[in-house]
Design a protein around this motif. Structure first.
Motif, PDB file in Angstrom:
ATOM      1  N   GLY A   9       3.855  14.365 -19.179  1.00 13.82           N
ATOM      2  CA  GLY A   9       4.142  12.943 -19.107  1.00 13.82           C
ATOM      3  C   GLY A   9       5.452  12.596 -19.774  1.00 13.82           C
ATOM      4  N   PRO A  10       5.769  11.318 -19.840  1.00 12.58           N
ATOM      5  CA  PRO A  10       6.978  10.878 -20.548  1.00 12.58           C
ATOM      6  C   PRO A  10       6.906  11.283 -22.024  1.00 12.58           C
ATOM      7  CG  PRO A  10       6.039   9.090 -19.231  1.00 12.58           C
ATOM      8  CD  PRO A  10       5.016  10.191 -19.257  1.00 12.58           C
ATOM      9  N   ALA A  11       8.062  11.427 -22.606  1.00 11.92           N
ATOM     10  CA  ALA A  11       8.114  11.810 -24.020  1.00 11.92           C
ATOM     11  C   ALA A  11       7.419  10.774 -24.888  1.00 11.92           C
ATOM     12  CB  ALA A  11       9.568  11.975 -24.462  1.00 11.92           C
ATOM     13  N   ARG A  12       6.587  11.253 -25.811  1.00 13.42           N
ATOM     14  CA  ARG A  12       5.932  10.428 -26.829  1.00 13.42           C
ATOM     15  C   ARG A  12       5.052   9.321 -26.225  1.00 13.42           C
ATOM     16  NH1 ARG A  12       9.193  10.378 -32.408  1.00 13.42           N
ATOM     17  NH2 ARG A  12       9.948  12.519 -32.290  1.00 13.42           N
ATOM     18  N   ASP A  13       4.399   9.634 -25.123  1.00 13.02           N
ATOM     19  CA  ASP A  13       3.507   8.683 -24.465  1.00 13.02           C
ATOM     20  C   ASP A  13       2.066   9.116 -24.718  1.00 13.02           C
ATOM     21  OD1 ASP A  13       2.007   7.102 -22.766  1.00 13.02           O
ATOM     22  OD2 ASP A  13       3.459   7.182 -21.118  1.00 13.02           O
ATOM     23  N   LEU A  14       1.471   8.587 -25.803  1.00 14.67           N
ATOM     24  CA  LEU A  14       0.131   9.018 -26.175  1.00 14.67           C
ATOM     25  C   LEU A  14      -0.937   8.474 -25.234  1.00 14.67           C
ATOM     26  CD1 LEU A  14       0.258   8.886 -30.079  1.00 14.67           C
ATOM     27  CD2 LEU A  14       0.555  10.853 -28.555  1.00 14.67           C
ATOM     28  N   GLU A  15      -0.669   7.384 -24.553  1.00 17.59           N
ATOM     29  CA  GLU A  15      -1.621   6.897 -23.556  1.00 17.59           C
ATOM     30  C   GLU A  15      -1.744   7.899 -22.412  1.00 17.59           C
ATOM     31  OE1 GLU A  15      -0.933   2.974 -22.151  1.00 17.59           O
ATOM     32  OE2 GLU A  15      -1.095   2.048 -24.134  1.00 17.59           O
ATOM     33  N   TYR A  16      -0.619   8.434 -22.001  1.00 18.64           N
ATOM     34  CA  TYR A  16      -0.640   9.464 -20.950  1.00 18.64           C
ATOM     35  C   TYR A  16      -1.417  10.684 -21.430  1.00 18.64           C
ATOM     36  CZ  TYR A  16       1.060  12.660 -17.327  1.00 18.64           C
ATOM     37  OH  TYR A  16       1.140  13.558 -16.279  1.00 18.64           O
ATOM     38  N   GLN A  17      -1.173  11.095 -22.684  1.00 19.32           N
ATOM     39  CA  GLN A  17      -1.859  12.276 -23.217  1.00 19.32           C
ATOM     40  C   GLN A  17      -3.358  12.044 -23.324  1.00 19.32           C
ATOM     41  OE1 GLN A  17       1.214  14.040 -22.590  1.00 19.32           O
ATOM     42  NE2 GLN A  17      -0.169  15.349 -23.782  1.00 19.32           N
ATOM     43  N   GLU A  18      -3.748  10.823 -23.692  1.00 15.19           N
ATOM     44  CA  GLU A  18      -5.176  10.520 -23.781  1.00 15.19           C
ATOM     45  C   GLU A  18      -5.827  10.536 -22.399  1.00 15.19           C
ATOM     46  OE1 GLU A  18      -8.058   7.668 -26.443  1.00 15.19           O
ATOM     47  OE2 GLU A  18      -5.990   7.037 -26.064  1.00 15.19           O
ATOM     48  N   ALA A  19      -5.088  10.096 -21.380  1.00 17.99           N
ATOM     49  CA  ALA A  19      -5.604  10.171 -20.013  1.00 17.99           C
ATOM     50  C   ALA A  19      -5.755  11.629 -19.572  1.00 17.99           C
ATOM     51  CB  ALA A  19      -4.676   9.411 -19.059  1.00 17.99           C
ATOM     52  N   LEU A  20      -4.811  12.479 -19.983  1.00 17.12           N
ATOM     53  CA  LEU A  20      -4.936  13.912 -19.696  1.00 17.12           C
ATOM     54  C   LEU A  20      -6.203  14.477 -20.327  1.00 17.12           C
ATOM     55  CD1 LEU A  20      -1.471  15.728 -20.024  1.00 17.12           C
ATOM     56  CD2 LEU A  20      -2.882  15.427 -17.983  1.00 17.12           C
ATOM     57  N   THR A  21      -6.477  14.057 -21.553  1.00 21.69           N
ATOM     58  CA  THR A  21      -7.682  14.520 -22.244  1.00 21.69           C
ATOM     59  C   THR A  21      -8.929  14.171 -21.435  1.00 21.69           C
ATOM     60  OG1 THR A  21      -6.646  14.339 -24.423  1.00 21.69           O
ATOM     61  CG2 THR A  21      -9.040  14.296 -24.368  1.00 21.69           C
ATOM     62  N   ALA A  22      -8.984  12.958 -20.921  1.00 26.82           N
ATOM     63  CA  ALA A  22     -10.137  12.537 -20.126  1.00 26.82           C
ATOM     64  C   ALA A  22     -10.277  13.389 -18.868  1.00 26.82           C
ATOM     65  CB  ALA A  22     -10.011  11.061 -19.760  1.00 26.82           C
ATOM     66  N   ARG A  23      -9.156  13.699 -18.222  1.00 27.04           N
ATOM     67  CA  ARG A  23      -9.202  14.521 -17.008  1.00 27.04           C
ATOM     68  C   ARG A  23      -9.637  15.948 -17.338  1.00 27.04           C
ATOM     69  NH1 ARG A  23      -4.074  14.710 -13.575  1.00 27.04           N
ATOM     70  NH2 ARG A  23      -5.570  15.210 -11.908  1.00 27.04           N
ATOM     71  N   LEU A  24      -9.095  16.486 -18.420  1.00 24.80           N
ATOM     72  CA  LEU A  24      -9.435  17.857 -18.806  1.00 24.80           C
ATOM     73  C   LEU A  24     -10.904  17.975 -19.189  1.00 24.80           C
ATOM     74  CD1 LEU A  24      -6.199  18.624 -20.816  1.00 24.80           C
ATOM     75  CD2 LEU A  24      -6.971  19.903 -18.819  1.00 24.80           C
ATOM     76  N   ASN A  25     -11.467  16.930 -19.760  1.00 28.00           N
ATOM     77  CA  ASN A  25     -12.887  16.963 -20.103  1.00 28.00           C
ATOM     78  C   ASN A  25     -13.774  17.027 -18.864  1.00 28.00           C
ATOM     79  OD1 ASN A  25     -12.848  17.001 -22.934  1.00 28.00           O
ATOM     80  ND2 ASN A  25     -12.567  14.785 -23.070  1.00 28.00           N
ATOM     81  N   ARG A  26     -13.247  16.608 -17.707  1.00 32.38           N
ATOM     82  CA  ARG A  26     -14.010  16.672 -16.463  1.00 32.38           C
ATOM     83  C   ARG A  26     -13.730  17.939 -15.665  1.00 32.38           C
ATOM     84  NH1 ARG A  26     -11.529  11.922 -14.990  1.00 32.38           N
ATOM     85  NH2 ARG A  26     -11.283  12.702 -12.866  1.00 32.38           N
ATOM     86  N   ALA A  27     -12.646  18.631 -16.003  1.00 26.57           N
ATOM     87  CA  ALA A  27     -12.234  19.802 -15.225  1.00 26.57           C
ATOM     88  C   ALA A  27     -13.127  21.004 -15.508  1.00 26.57           C
ATOM     89  CB  ALA A  27     -10.782  20.149 -15.525  1.00 26.57           C
ATOM     90  N   ARG A  28     -13.198  21.881 -14.528  1.00 32.88           N
ATOM     91  CA  ARG A  28     -13.933  23.132 -14.650  1.00 32.88           C
ATOM     92  C   ARG A  28     -13.042  24.278 -14.178  1.00 32.88           C
ATOM     93  NH1 ARG A  28     -16.052  20.198 -17.317  1.00 32.88           N
ATOM     94  NH2 ARG A  28     -18.202  19.454 -17.342  1.00 32.88           N
TER      95      ARG A  28
END
Length: 400
Positions: free
Chosen positions: A340-359
């Motif tokens: 994501g964009p540099a220093r965008d913690l909202e983007y990183q938190e959205a990644l976390t949500a996606r990764l928690n659903r990934a298999r």
């Protein structure tokens, strides 16, 4: 070794940075090991040929070979923890220099860190409980946060430590006892100015030793399960214009405590000699080699020049080990984690949500693990490690 080298973990930490740094120091005439992030929470295990073993925290992993350590301004220095580590090592303070602008971790930072993590209950972010993140957070809002150079003056040091105690709350230790201990630190170590790092780099090839891993980076990791530390090569680049980038991975992926871990597989028979469940870090978790996450780490770190692959002896002992080259997310393949964009913690938190659903997608078992990892991460493997000691390493090509 004819050039400066930076050793960075491309995972969640614990990939073997210390043993790689030790091997480089054993094979070459290294001027110094420079620590460039983190603090006393590091745990870099080194075993020498004569059987000496130490898990390094603030001293560099070349210490047992007589290689000096320099703690740069990016390190959070804990004088109390450093004194304990030095005592185990035989007090090799002649091998240590510390940048006066480095932040000081105190008992009040540590206590506040532990209280904060306990208050999260079942929603813990994951922490080493050492107060490193609390020290970084405090400094952002308090320009007069205590620094290493403050240990040279009792009046200034006491004033700044008293402010920390007042702001963060009790730690069960008398203020003046901490002041005395920190003043003893200031009398014992060699505290240097900002120009020292450049002078050191001009005197010979150095090894930059990272802490933790890129997937825990404060800006690029899976927020909020991250560290308050820049774990990429960015700090090195600000200190040194030209250096070789070595990325370290295990043949299997690991992480401590909470946070996404797509390839986790508790059934893997991979006993760990130096990592265990900790009061603050939580469980030590293992899983199949996560090429998707490690490729992301390479990308956000700005690329690597070479790879060090550790635990190459493990596939022979654990036939169930595999490599994951893609995920499944809501039934669809996911091959690349897009930065994501540099220093965008909202983007990183959205990644976390996606990764928690990934298999994990299809898993593969290569015949040549080093070759497969080299191909999947698009970088040459120049260090192969088959055990904890320098003698267990194969240093290939032009690494030394």
């Amino acid at each position: 070794m004819s050039e400066h080298v930076a050793v960075v973990d491309l995972g969640y930490g614990d990939a073997g940075k210390g043993t790689v740094v030790d091997a480089l120091c054993a094979a070459s005439d290294v001027r110094a090991v420079l620590r460039f992030n983190g603090g006393a929470q590091a745990a870099h295990n080194v075993v020498t040929e004569d059987g000496r073993q130490h898990t390094f925290a603030q001293f560099g992993s070349g210490t047992l070979r007589g290689v000096p350590t320099h703690l740069t301004r990016f390190v959070v220095v804990d004088p109390l923890a450093l004194a304990s580590e030095a005592a185990v090592l035989g007090n090799p303070f002649e091998l240590l220099t510390v940048d006066g602008d480095a932040l000081l971790a105190t008992p009040w930072h540590r206590a506040a860190n532990q209280r904060r993590e306990l208050a999260r209950g079942g929603g813990r972010h994951g922490s080493c409980g050492m107060g490193v993140g609390e020290t970084m957070a405090y400094a952002l809002s308090h320009p007069q946060a205590p620094r290493v150079s403050d240990t040279l003056s009792r009046t200034g040091l006491r004033r700044r430590l008293a402010a920390v105690e007042s702001d963060l709350g009790p730690a069960g230790v008398p203020l003046d006892d901490v002041v005395d201990a920190f003043l003893a630190f200031g009398r014992t170590v060699s505290i240097v100015g900002a120009e020292f790092t450049g002078r050191l780099l001009g005197e010979g090839p150095c090894v930059f030793e990272g802490a933790q891993g890129v997937l825990l980076d404060e800006w690029r990791g899976w927020h909020p399960h991250t560290t308050w530390s820049t774990t990429t090569y960015d700090n090195v680049a600000s200190l040194c214009g030209d250096f070789k980038r070595i990325g370290v991975v295990r043949t299997y992926t690991t992480r401590h405590g909470a946070g996404p871990f797509v390839t986790e597989d508790p059934a893997l028979d991979l006993p760990e000699g130096h990592n265990a469940t900790g009061e603050w870090q939580g469980a030590f978790r293992v899983g199949h080699f996560d090429a998707v996450a490690h490729r992301y780490a390479v990308e956000v770190a700005g690329g690597v020049d070479a790879l060090a692959v550790t635990h190459l002896d493990s596939p022979g002992r654990c036939p169930a080990m595999r490599i994951c080259n893609s995920y499944l997310l809501d039934g669809e393949p996911w091959n690349r984690i897009v930065p994501g964009p540099a220093r965008d913690l909202e983007y990183q938190e959205a990644l976390t949500a996606r990764l928690n659903r990934a298999r994990p997608g299809p898993l593969i078992r290569p015949d040549d693990w080093a070759g497969a990892i080299e191909s999947l991460l698009s970088a040459p493997v120049e260090i192969e490690s088959y055990g904890p000691g320098a003698a267990d390493k194969k240093l290939l090509n032009s690494i030394c």
